[in-house]
Design an enzyme around this catalytic site. Sequence first.
Site, PDB file in Angstrom:
ATOM      1  N   CYS A  42      -2.111  -0.782   7.546  1.00 44.60           N
ATOM      2  CA  CYS A  42      -1.464   0.521   7.391  1.00 44.60           C
ATOM      3  C   CYS A  42      -1.670   1.395   8.618  1.00 44.60           C
ATOM      4  O   CYS A  42      -0.784   2.160   8.995  1.00 44.60           O
ATOM      5  CB  CYS A  42      -1.952   1.215   6.123  1.00 44.60           C
ATOM      6  SG  CYS A  42      -1.272   0.462   4.618  1.00 44.60           S
ATOM      7  N   GLU A  75       0.701   3.988   1.780  1.00 45.95           N
ATOM      8  CA  GLU A  75       1.149   4.435   3.103  1.00 45.95           C
ATOM      9  C   GLU A  75       2.364   3.640   3.557  1.00 45.95           C
ATOM     10  O   GLU A  75       3.336   4.200   4.075  1.00 45.95           O
ATOM     11  CB  GLU A  75       0.042   4.261   4.163  1.00 45.95           C
ATOM     12  CG  GLU A  75      -1.254   4.961   3.845  1.00 45.95           C
ATOM     13  CD  GLU A  75      -2.285   4.034   3.226  1.00 45.95           C
ATOM     14  OE1 GLU A  75      -3.438   4.060   3.679  1.00 45.95           O
ATOM     15  OE2 GLU A  75      -1.940   3.284   2.282  1.00 45.95           O
ATOM     16  N   CYS A 118      -6.142   0.937   5.602  1.00 43.96           N
ATOM     17  CA  CYS A 118      -6.552  -0.387   6.069  1.00 43.96           C
ATOM     18  C   CYS A 118      -5.966  -0.622   7.465  1.00 43.96           C
ATOM     19  O   CYS A 118      -5.130   0.151   7.950  1.00 43.96           O
ATOM     20  CB  CYS A 118      -6.069  -1.461   5.090  1.00 43.96           C
ATOM     21  SG  CYS A 118      -4.293  -1.802   5.167  1.00 43.96           S
ATOM     22  N   HIS A 166       0.820  -1.206   0.000  1.00 44.31           N
ATOM     23  CA  HIS A 166       0.000   0.000   0.000  1.00 44.31           C
ATOM     24  C   HIS A 166       0.861   1.267   0.000  1.00 44.31           C
ATOM     25  O   HIS A 166       2.013   1.256   0.445  1.00 44.31           O
ATOM     26  CB  HIS A 166      -0.925   0.006   1.203  1.00 44.31           C
ATOM     27  CG  HIS A 166      -2.042  -0.990   1.081  1.00 44.31           C
ATOM     28  ND1 HIS A 166      -2.994  -1.151   2.047  1.00 44.31           N
ATOM     29  CD2 HIS A 166      -2.368  -1.853   0.087  1.00 44.31           C
ATOM     30  CE1 HIS A 166      -3.855  -2.075   1.667  1.00 44.31           C
ATOM     31  NE2 HIS A 166      -3.488  -2.520   0.478  1.00 44.31           N
TER      32      HIS A 166
END
Length: 161
Positions: A119, A80, A116, A78
């Site tokens: 993250c 992040e 999520c 991801h």
Amino acid sequence: MRRDKVNYYLDIADTVAKRGTCLRRNFGAIIVSEDEIISTGYSGAPRERKNCIDLGECVREKLNIPKGERYEKCRSVHAEANAIISAARRDMIGSTLYLVGRERQSNAYVQEANSCAMCKKLIINSGIKRVVIRDNPTDFREIDVCDWIYYDDSLENHIGY
């Protein structure tokens, strides 16, 4: 008219998202500390692995996995996480992470976007203080990371993007 600072940083995160390689949705993240960009990240497979756009398929899509579930099946790291991996913790303490997501097919902003659960844990441990998420070209939400600590959504099965 001069662009406000928050949307300026969100515009940069939006540009970073264009490097994303996910076939579902792409996110761009930048971490800013004391008005300086510390790092950037976008959704994509780990270094040296093939991206979904190169393979021509998304495993999660192929298996009809709904949004926010079974991330272990996803090839991508991801945005992040990639931004956090690229920064030193000492530089992230007290910083702000700016996040923008776009749907791959329509290029529309991801509605109700949020980090999520995985993250969120990385953001909490990195020392980032605030997350700003774009909702449309001018509107955004600001999240105090302390809220993720005190309102532990992992105990209630809430999903992110």
